[in-house]
Design an enzyme around this catalytic site. Structure first.
Site, short mmCIF file in Angstrom:
data_model
loop_
_atom_site.label_atom_id
_atom_site.label_comp_id
_atom_site.label_asym_id
_atom_site.label_seq_id
_atom_site.Cartn_x
_atom_site.Cartn_y
_atom_site.Cartn_z
N GLY A 17 46.65 106.62 134.66
CA GLY A 17 45.44 107.21 134.11
C GLY A 17 44.86 106.33 133.03
N GLY A 19 41.81 106.24 129.60
CA GLY A 19 40.87 106.92 128.73
C GLY A 19 39.98 105.91 128.05
N GLY A 20 39.30 106.35 126.99
CA GLY A 20 38.37 105.46 126.30
C GLY A 20 39.03 104.31 125.57
N ALA A 22 42.72 103.46 125.96
CA ALA A 22 43.94 102.90 126.53
C ALA A 22 44.11 103.37 127.97
CB ALA A 22 45.15 103.29 125.69
N SER A 23 44.99 102.69 128.66
CA SER A 23 45.39 103.09 130.01
C SER A 23 46.90 103.27 130.03
CB SER A 23 44.97 102.04 131.04
OG SER A 23 45.49 100.77 130.72
N ASP A 133 44.90 117.33 118.08
CA ASP A 133 44.28 117.32 119.41
C ASP A 133 45.18 118.02 120.43
OD1 ASP A 133 42.28 116.83 121.23
OD2 ASP A 133 42.91 114.79 121.70
#
Length: 513
Positions: A17, A19-20, A22-23, A133
Site C-alpha cells: 500500500g 500513502g502521501g 510513504a509506501s 490519528d
C-alpha cells in the site's frame, strides 16, 4: 527512483500500500525466514529534512513503546538511493477498516476489540505519546500461532510526545475520528483527544458507522447512542462511549486507561469470548475465532459475501463474502489450524456404513470425506453432512469446475477468491487462490469453518436451523437475523436445499427410515 529490490538484508517482494508520504512493501527476512513489512519514505519527500526526521521519529517511537499491541520495528536504514526505511511487523490479515467494510462484528467481538485497541493506546500514553490519528485503517491485524489473531496499532506519523504538545499544533487527524480540538489551529490535543478517537472507533465497531465529523469552526454534533442502531447494546455501554465522544474534553474520560477500565467494568458480564459456547479445538480457543468476523477476513464473511453477499469484506461466494477482512479481515478469517477439525476423527469421516451420510443418494464418493468433515466441524444446530451435501448440490450440482465470472464465483461451493483465502485450510498463511485453483479440497472444508463461525449469530431464530444456515451462506447472518429466518428472496433456494437434505439424510437412528 523505481521499485526497490531490497532494503538492507530484506528482499522486497511486492507493494502492500502507499500513502502521501510513504509506501509499505512486503519483504522477506532471509536470515530469519520470516515475512516483514518495509515502510519506505516516498521519493518526492526524500530531500525534505523535516519530513525525513518525522519519518525516522515514527520508527523510534514505535521501538520505544515495544508493545505487542503496536507494530514493532526491527531495523532501520537507507536504500541505495538515499530514501530512509524501517522494517516492522507484517500484518498478514489486513486492517480493521477492511473488516468493517461490510458490517459490524457481533456485539461481544466489538467490545473485545474495543478493549484491545484501548490497551494499545494505553501503552502509548504510558510512554507519554499521543497518537492523534486513531481510525480503523490504523488498526492492523496479524495471525498468531494456533490459528488466532491479534491487533496492532500503527502509523505514528502525526503522533506527539507530551513534552511537545504545548507547542503550536495544526489541524490534523481523520474526519469522523478526530476530536473537535484537533480541527482547530493550536487546539493543543492531549490524551483526551485519543480518548475521543477510541470512542469513535468503539462506536464504529458497535454500529457499523463512525459517529460523524465536525467541520472546523462548528460545534461537534452529538451522536445518537449506539443502541439506537443496535438495540442489544447495553445502556451502560452507550453511556461510556458517549462520554468518550464529549465535545468538551474536560467531560471525557481523562485517559485511555480510564476508558478501558470503564469498559472492563461494564462488559464484565458480557460474553467477550467470540468462541464461547462453541465446541472448538483447544488450539482454536486460544485464538480469536474459527474465521474472521472480517470480517472480514474480513471480515460476515460470506453472506457476508462481498458486497453482495458480503462475504464480508470477507465472506464468500455461494458464500461470497469479503472481509475481512478482513475480513478478515476483514474482519479477519482463517479457520482452526489444519488438523484441528472440530473433533471429527478419521474413522468418523470415513463413515463406511452411511450412518452420517447416505451412500446411495448420488453424492460423488470422492467428496464424501470432505463433506462429512465440513458437516461435523462443530456442534451447531442445523449443521450436518447432509446440509453440506445439499448446499453443494444446490450451489453447483457438485461441479468442481463451475465458473461464474459475472459473480466472481468459482468451484463446487461457489467461492469468491478473495473471500475463500480467509476460510481455506491454513487461511492467510497461504496465498489467495486463483479461480482454477479453487478445488473441492479447499472449498468444502471452508464451508464448515464459515458456517461454524457465522452460524452462532442465528441462535434462537425461528424456522429450520439448517435452512437458515443455507440462506446465510447466500446472503449474510445479519440479513437472516433481520428477516427472522430465511428471507423471502431466498426461500426458493432454501426449499431446494431442504429437498436435497431429505435425499441425503442417513436412514436409521441418524435419519429417517
Amino acid at each position: 527512483m523505481g521499485t526497490p529490490g531490497a532494503a538492507g538484508r530484506h528482499r522486497i517482494d511486492r507493494l502492500l500500500g502507499s500513502g502521501g508520504f510513504a509506501s509499505v512493501w512486503l519483504g522477506h527476512d532471509a536470515e530469519l525466514d520470516s515475512p516483514v513489512a518495509v515502510k519506505i519514505l516516498a521519493d518526492h519527500w526524500a530531500l525534505r529534512e523535516d519530513v525525513r526526521e518525522r519519518f525516522v521519529r515514527e520508527a523510534r517511537l514505535l521501538r520505544q513503546v515495544d508493545s505487542h499491541l503496536l507494530v514493532q520495528v526491527f531495523d532501520i536504514g537507507e536504500l541505495d538511493d538515499g530514501r530512509p526505511y524501517f522494517v516492522m511487523t507484517y500484518a498478514d490479515r489486513g486492517n480493521l477498516e477492511e473488516r468493517l467494510a461490510a458490517e459490524p462484528p457481533p456485539l461481544n467481538e466489538a467490545l473485545r476489540l474495543a478493549r484491545e485497541i484501548t490497551e494499545g493506546v494505553r501503552a502509548l500514553h504510558e510512554r507519554g505519546i499521543v497518537h492523534r490519528d486513531l481510525k480503523p485503517s490504523n488498526v492492523l491485524i496479524r495471525s498468531v500461532p494456533g490459528g488466532g489473531e491479534r491487533i496492532m496499532l500503527s502509523d505514528l506519523g502525526i503522533a506527539r510526545t507530551e513534552d511537545h504538545l504545548s507547542s503550536l499544533t495544526l489541524p490534523a487527524g481523520s474526519p469522523g475520528y478526530m476530536a473537535p480540538e484537533q480541527a482547530r489551529i493550536d487546539g493543543a490535543p492531549d490524551r483526551r483527544s485519543d480518548v475521543y478517537g477510541l470512542g469513535a472507533l468503539t462506536y464504529h465497531l458497535l454500529t457499523g458507522e463512525p459517529p460523524g465529523a465536525s467541520r472546523p469552526g462548528e460545534p461537534a454534533a452529538v451522536p445518537a447512542p449506539p443502541s439506537r442502531a443496535r438495540p442489544e447494546v447495553p445502556p451502560s455501554v452507550d453511556e461510556a462511549v458517549l462520554r468518550a465522544l464529549e465535545a468538551d474534553r474536560d467531560r471525557r474520560w481523562p485517559s485511555a486507561a480510564a476508558f478501558g477500565a470503564a469498559l472492563d467494568r461494564i462488559t464484565s458480564k458480557v460474553d467477550t469470548d467470540p468462541l464461547a459456547g462453541a465446541r472448538t479445538p483447544p488450539r482454536a480457543r486460544e485464538g480469536r475465532r474459527p474465521g474472521r468476523w472480517l470480517r472480514s477476513p474480513g471480515l460476515g464473511l460470506k453472506g457476508h459475501r462481498l458486497a453482495g453477499r458480503l462475504r464480508v469484506p470477507i465472506l464468500a461466494g455461494g458464500a461470497a463474502v469479503t472481509v475481512m477482512v478482513a475480513a478478515g479481515g476483514a474482519f479477519l478469517l482463517a479457520g482452526p489450524p489444519d488438523g484441528a477439525d472440530g473433533g471429527t476423527s478419521a474413522a468418523r469421516v470415513a463413515d463406511p456404513d452411511g450412518r452420517l451420510l447416505r451412500t446411495d443418494a448420488g453424492i460423488p464418493p470422492r467428496y464424501r470425506s470432505l463433506i462429512i468433515k465440513a458437516g461435523s466441524w462443530c456442534d451447531l444446530d442445523g449443521l450436518s453432512p447432509a446440509l453440506i451435501a445439499a448446499m453443494l448440490a444446490a450451489e453447483s450440482g457438485f461441479d468442481p469446475h463451475l465458473r461464474d465470472p459475472a459473480k466472481d464465483e468459482y468451484g463446487i461451493a461457489r467461492w469468491t477468491p478473495n473471500v475463500l483465502v480467509h476460510w481455506q485450510p491454513g487461511g492467510l498463511d497461504h496465498p489467495e487462490p486463483r479461480p482454477d485453483q479453487i478445488t473441492p479440497e479447499l472449498s468444502i472444508p471452508a464451508m464448515g469453518r464459515f458456517l461454524c463461525y457465522w452460524g452462532k449469530d442465528l441462535k434462537d431464530l425461528p424456522g429450520d436451523p439448517a435452512l437458515n444456515l443455507a440462506a446465510m451462506y447466500r446472503t449474510s447472518s445479519r440479513t437472516v437475523r433481520k428477516a427472522g429466518g430465511v428471507p423471502e428472496e431466498y426461500r426458493a433456494h432454501a426449499e431446494k436445499v431442504r429437498k436435497y437434505i431429505e435425499t441425503y439424510k442417513p436412514a436409521g437412528p441418524a435419519g429417517p427410515a
